[in-house]
Design an enzyme around this catalytic site. Structure first.
Site, PDB file in Angstrom:
ATOM      1  N   GLU A 206       0.831  -1.212   0.000  1.00 49.46           N
ATOM      2  CA  GLU A 206       0.000   0.000   0.000  1.00 49.46           C
ATOM      3  C   GLU A 206       0.864   1.260   0.000  1.00 49.46           C
ATOM      4  OE1 GLU A 206      -2.968  -0.275  -0.728  1.00 49.46           O
ATOM      5  OE2 GLU A 206      -3.223  -2.413  -0.338  1.00 49.46           O
TER       6      GLU A 206
ATOM      7  N   HIS B 276     -15.064 -10.702 -10.797  1.00 53.53           N
ATOM      8  CA  HIS B 276     -14.101  -9.704 -11.255  1.00 53.53           C
ATOM      9  C   HIS B 276     -14.467  -9.172 -12.645  1.00 53.53           C
ATOM     10  CE1 HIS B 276     -11.519 -11.240  -8.042  1.00 53.53           C
ATOM     11  NE2 HIS B 276     -10.740 -10.207  -8.232  1.00 53.53           N
ATOM     12  N   ILE B 277     -14.859 -10.074 -13.552  1.00 50.62           N
ATOM     13  CA  ILE B 277     -15.060  -9.640 -14.940  1.00 50.62           C
ATOM     14  C   ILE B 277     -16.510  -9.303 -15.251  1.00 50.62           C
ATOM     15  CG2 ILE B 277     -13.084 -11.045 -15.626  1.00 50.62           C
ATOM     16  CD1 ILE B 277     -15.067 -12.920 -17.062  1.00 50.62           C
ATOM     17  N   PHE B 278     -17.431  -9.654 -14.356  1.00 51.27           N
ATOM     18  CA  PHE B 278     -18.829  -9.341 -14.599  1.00 51.27           C
ATOM     19  C   PHE B 278     -19.341  -8.202 -13.724  1.00 51.27           C
ATOM     20  CE2 PHE B 278     -18.701 -13.948 -15.832  1.00 51.27           C
ATOM     21  CZ  PHE B 278     -18.840 -13.729 -17.205  1.00 51.27           C
ATOM     22  N   ALA B 279     -18.707  -7.983 -12.576  1.00 53.84           N
ATOM     23  CA  ALA B 279     -19.196  -6.939 -11.675  1.00 53.84           C
ATOM     24  C   ALA B 279     -18.074  -6.203 -10.958  1.00 53.84           C
ATOM     25  CB  ALA B 279     -20.147  -7.545 -10.640  1.00 53.84           C
TER      26      ALA B 279
ATOM     27  N   TYR C  97     -13.104  -5.624 -14.077  1.00 52.82           N
ATOM     28  CA  TYR C  97     -11.949  -6.247 -14.736  1.00 52.82           C
ATOM     29  C   TYR C  97     -12.311  -6.877 -16.081  1.00 52.82           C
ATOM     30  CZ  TYR C  97      -8.694  -5.711 -10.852  1.00 52.82           C
ATOM     31  OH  TYR C  97      -7.855  -5.194  -9.888  1.00 52.82           O
TER      32      TYR C  97
END
Length: 385
Positions: free
Chosen positions: A170, A301-304, A307
């Site tokens: 971070e 990740h790729i639908f909501a 990404y």
């Protein structure tokens, strides 16, 4: 793929030693269990047992000292000079060593507060670097949030090694925000940096947790002051590449599924999205998905998660960060002058230019060439050093 096959065989052998009936026919749900058993057998890694060597204040001193050596900055506590939202929160100022001038500030909120603070760790922006309406410079301010164990009585906040890595990670994001020289806030610091490069500074900083001088310089027992034993450091290094083939293959599988769903799948293809995923799995998984597997339904990740067609960026950021760190390895991590020179170049490019230029252009300005995956393959234990 061959490395992942060897790792799966090692898990089967481990299960066999324990007399497990599934040893000859491991299923997907067996892998994580036996991997942890083999990991403990191989490295005797107990995160809680290492906490006494990582008191927060000493880790911060080590982190700040590293940033001073690499980037020519000085970090000083400035508690009481800025309003805070909780008594645990600290405030620090960042100075450029060569000029002595302040260049940034940051808040650190290190401890867990169940019920009033969400979990995890993250960096966010408080103020972006810019010039105000009166023509005065406004210096960047960052938030750094963690969820470590708070002090208890006379016992300070003690960190696991994983928490040390997270803090360095971070802080890498924070450095890109704080050391920017871009005056337009839309492209200053982390702003406008393309998605597949935002993790470069953060993952780059994680590499220093495995640098002998850096780690052993700050890993001191909070009571005795004794350094972390060399044997424990060796275990950390060895464990870094444990199951490296399987971990790499897993990310390659996810990334290829995402890219091909977005680039080549159509309803007219004659395949369902799941059919396409299983085709890809034939060369990217050592244990084929079971018939009931519904991974795509959970691939948030790729639908909501933002990404879509971008999941590859997780692995690509590792390529960039490993290649960047290898610039320091090439000049010699023990060569203080060369390390400082390379660190200043990293500051003047990756940490300075933010989103003002394309990440590929910024990386080449630092590295002198396009990115190479060789360092990541080596760091993952897939080839000999």
């Amino acid at each position: 793929y061959p490395a992942a096959e060897r790792e799966l065989q090692a898990l089967a052998v481990c299960a066999g030693r324990q007399g497990a009936p599934e040893a000859g026919d491991l299923k997907p749900w067996d892998v994580s269990f036996w991997a942890e058993v083999l990991r403990c057998e191989s490295f005797d890694l107990r995160g809680e047992a290492r906490r006494p060597w990582f008191p927060l204040l000493r880790v911060l001193d080590g982190l700040f000292d590293l940033c001073g050596r690499l980037f020519g900055i000085r970090i000083e506590a400035a508690d009481g000079e800025a309003p805070v939202w909780h008594g645990d929160v600290r405030f620090f100022r960042v100075f450029d060593v060569s000029s002595g001038k302040p260049i940034a500030s940051f808040y650190l909120d290190p401890y867990s507060r169940p019920g009033s603070k969400r979990g995890g760790a993250w960096m966010d922006t408080c103020l972006d670097r810019h010039t105000d309406a009166a023509g005065r410079p406004v210096l960047p301010v960052a938030y750094l949030i963690c969820n470590q164990s708070p002090p208890v009585g006379d016992i300070p906040s003690l960190m696991t090694f994983e928490e040390v890595e997270t803090l360095f990670h971070e802080f890498g994001h924070g450095l890109q925000h704080m050391l920017t020289t871009v005056e337009r806030p839309q492209a200053a610091g982390i702003n406008h940096v393309e998605w597949d490069a935002v993790e470069l500074p953060s993952q780059f900083m994680e590499n220093w947790c495995y640098d002998r001088a850096t780690l052993l310089g700050m890993a001191r027992h909070w009571q005795t002051g004794e350094p972390l034993p060399e044997a424990e450091f060796a275990k950390l290094l060895a464990a870094r590449t444990f199951m490296g083939g399987s971990a790499t293959l897993r990310q390659v599988h996810f990334a290829l599924v995402d890219l091909r769903l977005h680039s080549s799948w159509t309803p007219a293809s004659g395949l369902s999205p799941e059919d396409l995923r299983r085709q890809i799995a034939a060369t990217t998984t050592v244990l084929p998905p079971i018939p009931e597997d519904a991974f795509l339904c959970a691939f948030s990740h790729i639908f909501a998660g933002g990404y879509s067609a971008g999941y590859y960026s997780y692995k690509w950021a590792e390529v960039l960060s490993a290649d960047a760190f290898s610039a320091f390895e090439e000049v010699g991590l023990e060569d203080e002058t060369a390390v400082q020179s390379t660190g200043r170049r990293f500051r003047d490019t990756v940490l300075s230019l933010g989103g003002s230029r394309s990440p590929a252009e910024v990386f080449e300005a630092f590295r002198g060439r396009a990115p190479s995956p060789e360092a990541l393959i080596r760091h993952s234990g897939l080839v000999a050093a």
